[in-house]
Write a protein that holds these residues in place. Sequence first.
Motif, PDB file in Angstrom:
ATOM      1  N   THR A  18       0.949  -1.127   0.086  1.00 19.67           N
ATOM      2  CA  THR A  18      -0.029  -0.044   0.106  1.00 19.67           C
ATOM      3  C   THR A  18       0.903   1.166   0.001  1.00 19.67           C
ATOM      4  OG1 THR A  18      -0.188  -0.198   2.362  1.00 19.67           O
ATOM      5  CG2 THR A  18      -2.054  -1.038   1.076  1.00 19.67           C
ATOM      6  N   GLY A  19       1.935   1.226   0.634  1.00 13.29           N
ATOM      7  CA  GLY A  19       2.852   2.390   0.871  1.00 13.29           C
ATOM      8  C   GLY A  19       3.160   2.777  -0.440  1.00 13.29           C
ATOM      9  N   VAL A  20       3.888   1.739  -1.053  1.00 13.05           N
ATOM     10  CA  VAL A  20       4.456   1.985  -2.499  1.00 13.05           C
ATOM     11  C   VAL A  20       3.647   2.471  -3.526  1.00 13.05           C
ATOM     12  CG1 VAL A  20       5.633   0.732  -4.641  1.00 13.05           C
ATOM     13  CG2 VAL A  20       6.480   0.199  -2.110  1.00 13.05           C
ATOM     14  N   LEU A  21       2.318   1.717  -3.348  1.00  8.69           N
ATOM     15  CA  LEU A  21       1.301   2.252  -4.286  1.00  8.69           C
ATOM     16  C   LEU A  21       0.856   3.949  -4.236  1.00  8.69           C
ATOM     17  CD1 LEU A  21      -0.347   0.681  -6.390  1.00  8.69           C
ATOM     18  CD2 LEU A  21      -2.035   0.328  -4.798  1.00  8.69           C
ATOM     19  N   TYR A  22       0.592   3.999  -2.831  1.00 10.12           N
ATOM     20  CA  TYR A  22       0.326   5.434  -2.595  1.00 10.12           C
ATOM     21  C   TYR A  22       1.355   6.304  -3.029  1.00 10.12           C
ATOM     22  CZ  TYR A  22      -1.020   9.496   0.253  1.00 10.12           C
ATOM     23  OH  TYR A  22      -1.353  10.628   0.810  1.00 10.12           O
ATOM     24  N   THR A  23       2.711   6.066  -2.573  1.00 14.03           N
ATOM     25  CA  THR A  23       3.724   6.941  -3.080  1.00 14.03           C
ATOM     26  C   THR A  23       3.755   7.201  -4.629  1.00 14.03           C
ATOM     27  OG1 THR A  23       4.985   6.365  -1.235  1.00 14.03           O
ATOM     28  CG2 THR A  23       6.295   7.332  -2.947  1.00 14.03           C
ATOM     29  N   LEU A  24       3.744   6.196  -5.278  1.00 18.07           N
ATOM     30  CA  LEU A  24       3.530   6.091  -6.859  1.00 18.07           C
ATOM     31  C   LEU A  24       2.676   6.871  -7.291  1.00 18.07           C
ATOM     32  CD1 LEU A  24       4.546   2.662  -7.727  1.00 18.07           C
ATOM     33  CD2 LEU A  24       6.081   4.411  -8.075  1.00 18.07           C
ATOM     34  N   ALA A  25       1.423   6.893  -6.656  1.00 20.33           N
ATOM     35  CA  ALA A  25       0.358   7.601  -7.161  1.00 20.33           C
ATOM     36  C   ALA A  25       0.342   9.282  -7.005  1.00 20.33           C
ATOM     37  CB  ALA A  25      -1.134   7.157  -6.576  1.00 20.33           C
ATOM     38  N   ALA A  26       0.969   9.502  -5.846  1.00 18.35           N
ATOM     39  CA  ALA A  26       1.361  10.922  -5.406  1.00 18.35           C
ATOM     40  C   ALA A  26       2.417  11.505  -6.372  1.00 18.35           C
ATOM     41  CB  ALA A  26       1.728  11.005  -3.967  1.00 18.35           C
ATOM     42  N   ALA A  27       3.349  10.586  -6.775  1.00 15.67           N
ATOM     43  CA  ALA A  27       4.255  11.176  -7.658  1.00 15.67           C
ATOM     44  C   ALA A  27       3.665  11.464  -9.056  1.00 15.67           C
ATOM     45  CB  ALA A  27       5.544  10.149  -7.706  1.00 15.67           C
ATOM     46  N   ALA A  39       5.858   9.545   0.975  1.00 16.62           N
ATOM     47  CA  ALA A  39       6.761   8.480   1.330  1.00 16.62           C
ATOM     48  C   ALA A  39       7.135   8.715   2.779  1.00 16.62           C
ATOM     49  CB  ALA A  39       8.112   8.589   0.755  1.00 16.62           C
ATOM     50  N   PHE A  40       7.154   9.947   3.317  1.00 20.00           N
ATOM     51  CA  PHE A  40       7.636  10.448   4.715  1.00 20.00           C
ATOM     52  C   PHE A  40       6.258   9.799   5.532  1.00 20.00           C
ATOM     53  CE2 PHE A  40       7.097  13.397   8.382  1.00 20.00           C
ATOM     54  CZ  PHE A  40       8.228  12.967   8.920  1.00 20.00           C
ATOM     55  N   GLY A  41       4.970  10.206   5.001  1.00 19.27           N
ATOM     56  CA  GLY A  41       3.816   9.819   5.782  1.00 19.27           C
ATOM     57  C   GLY A  41       3.828   8.362   5.956  1.00 19.27           C
ATOM     58  N   CYS A  42       4.152   7.432   4.908  1.00 21.91           N
ATOM     59  CA  CYS A  42       4.122   5.994   4.989  1.00 21.91           C
ATOM     60  C   CYS A  42       5.151   5.608   5.979  1.00 21.91           C
ATOM     61  CB  CYS A  42       4.511   5.422   3.657  1.00 21.91           C
ATOM     62  SG  CYS A  42       2.796   5.681   2.511  1.00 21.91           S
ATOM     63  N   THR A  43       6.367   5.934   6.032  1.00 25.49           N
ATOM     64  CA  THR A  43       7.362   5.628   7.050  1.00 25.49           C
ATOM     65  C   THR A  43       7.004   6.118   8.181  1.00 25.49           C
ATOM     66  OG1 THR A  43       9.013   6.130   5.220  1.00 25.49           O
ATOM     67  CG2 THR A  43       9.992   6.060   7.375  1.00 25.49           C
ATOM     68  N   LEU A  44       6.483   7.305   8.493  1.00 22.08           N
ATOM     69  CA  LEU A  44       5.933   7.640   9.986  1.00 22.08           C
ATOM     70  C   LEU A  44       4.866   6.665  10.520  1.00 22.08           C
ATOM     71  CD1 LEU A  44       6.623  10.146  11.515  1.00 22.08           C
ATOM     72  CD2 LEU A  44       4.555  11.323  10.631  1.00 22.08           C
ATOM     73  N   GLY A  45       4.019   6.141   9.595  1.00 26.42           N
ATOM     74  CA  GLY A  45       3.189   5.137   9.870  1.00 26.42           C
ATOM     75  C   GLY A  45       3.496   3.891  10.510  1.00 26.42           C
ATOM     76  N   ILE A  46       4.897   3.718  10.125  1.00 19.16           N
ATOM     77  CA  ILE A  46       5.521   2.356  10.677  1.00 19.16           C
ATOM     78  C   ILE A  46       6.051   2.626  12.336  1.00 19.16           C
ATOM     79  CG2 ILE A  46       7.430   1.064  10.500  1.00 19.16           C
ATOM     80  CD1 ILE A  46       7.715   1.828   7.378  1.00 19.16           C
ATOM     81  N   LEU A  47       5.976   3.939  12.796  1.00 20.81           N
ATOM     82  CA  LEU A  47       6.861   4.144  13.888  1.00 20.81           C
ATOM     83  C   LEU A  47       5.704   3.512  15.300  1.00 20.81           C
ATOM     84  CD1 LEU A  47       8.862   5.417  15.424  1.00 20.81           C
ATOM     85  CD2 LEU A  47       7.452   7.784  15.133  1.00 20.81           C
ATOM     86  N   PRO A  48       4.415   3.885  15.004  1.00 23.49           N
ATOM     87  CA  PRO A  48       3.669   3.247  16.086  1.00 23.49           C
ATOM     88  C   PRO A  48       3.680   1.771  16.160  1.00 23.49           C
ATOM     89  CG  PRO A  48       2.425   4.782  14.659  1.00 23.49           C
ATOM     90  CD  PRO A  48       3.489   4.568  13.959  1.00 23.49           C
ATOM     91  N   ARG A 110      -2.218  10.930   5.139  1.00 25.51           N
ATOM     92  CA  ARG A 110      -2.973   9.883   4.355  1.00 25.51           C
ATOM     93  C   ARG A 110      -2.061   8.704   4.155  1.00 25.51           C
ATOM     94  NH1 ARG A 110      -5.739  12.844  -0.660  1.00 25.51           N
ATOM     95  NH2 ARG A 110      -7.734  13.412  -0.024  1.00 25.51           N
ATOM     96  N   GLY A 111      -0.654   8.952   4.012  1.00 27.58           N
ATOM     97  CA  GLY A 111       0.479   7.883   4.118  1.00 27.58           C
ATOM     98  C   GLY A 111       0.376   7.157   5.483  1.00 27.58           C
ATOM     99  N   PHE A 112       0.318   8.154   6.452  1.00 27.57           N
ATOM    100  CA  PHE A 112       0.452   7.606   7.995  1.00 27.57           C
ATOM    101  C   PHE A 112      -0.755   6.696   8.266  1.00 27.57           C
ATOM    102  CE2 PHE A 112      -0.851   8.362  12.292  1.00 27.57           C
ATOM    103  CZ  PHE A 112       0.400   7.786  13.251  1.00 27.57           C
ATOM    104  N   LEU A 113      -1.875   7.103   7.747  1.00 28.22           N
ATOM    105  CA  LEU A 113      -3.137   6.234   7.917  1.00 28.22           C
ATOM    106  C   LEU A 113      -2.911   4.871   7.320  1.00 28.22           C
ATOM    107  CD1 LEU A 113      -5.911   8.873   8.005  1.00 28.22           C
ATOM    108  CD2 LEU A 113      -5.295   7.500   9.752  1.00 28.22           C
ATOM    109  N   ILE A 114      -2.478   4.952   6.277  1.00 23.28           N
ATOM    110  CA  ILE A 114      -2.484   3.741   5.294  1.00 23.28           C
ATOM    111  C   ILE A 114      -1.642   2.789   6.161  1.00 23.28           C
ATOM    112  CG2 ILE A 114      -1.239   2.731   3.520  1.00 23.28           C
ATOM    113  CD1 ILE A 114      -2.167   4.883   1.556  1.00 23.28           C
TER     114      ILE A 114
END
Length: 203
Positions: A18-27, A39-48, A110-114
Motif C-alpha cells: 500500500t505504501g509503494v502504491l500510494y507513493t507512486l500515485a502521489a508522484a 513517502a514520509f507519511g508512510c514511513t511515519l506510519g511504521i513508527l507506532p 494519508r500515508g500515515f493512516l495507510i
Amino acid sequence: MSLAFLLTSLIVVVSPGTGVLYTLAAALTKGSRASIAAAFGCTLGILPHLSAAMLGLAAVLHASALAFAALKWCGVVYLLYMAWQTLREQGALAIDTKVEARSNVRLVGRGFLINILNPKLSIFFVAFLPQFISADESHPLARMLELSAAFMAMTLVVFVLYGLFAASVRDRVISRPKVMRWLRRAFASGFALLGAKLAFAER
C-alpha cells in the motif's frame, strides 16, 4: 548491524504494498515533492507499529481477536475509500498542477493512516526484529531501537526513490487522458485488492 538484517529489510521494503502504491500515485499526479511527502507519511506510519513491538503491545494485539479485527477492518474500509476516491479522480490520483504546503500535509496524513491501520505490521515486527537480537545482548531495547531506525530509514529512502522515478515520467503520463484513465483503474484496483487481502488476513 548484520548483512542478513539489511538484505532481509531491503526485500521487505521494496516489495509492492500500500505504501509503494500510494507513493507512486502521489508522484505521478502531484510531482516529486508530493512523492517525498507521501513517502514520509508512510514511513511515519511504521513508527507506532515499531513502538508497539518494543513495548509488547503487539503481543496483546495478537492475542486479542477483537482488537485485531477492529484495527483490521478500519484498514480495509480506508483502503476501499482510497480506491473509490481514485476512481472519482480525487484522493491519490487527483492531478494538481500547483501543490500547496497544505496538500503535502494531507499527503503525509494519508500515508500515515495507510500504514497505521494495518495490524499485520505490528505482528510482523514482533516476529522480525527479535531474530536479529542475540540472547546475550546486554541492551536489547537499545538494539531494537537501532534496528527500527535502520528499517525506517531504508523505507524512506526506497519509497523516495520509487516516487522520484515516477515523478520523472509524470509529464508524459498526465498529458495523456487515456493513460490516466487506465492508471486510475489500475491504482483503484490495487487499493481494493490490498484491502481484500487485509480483510482475509488472520492473526
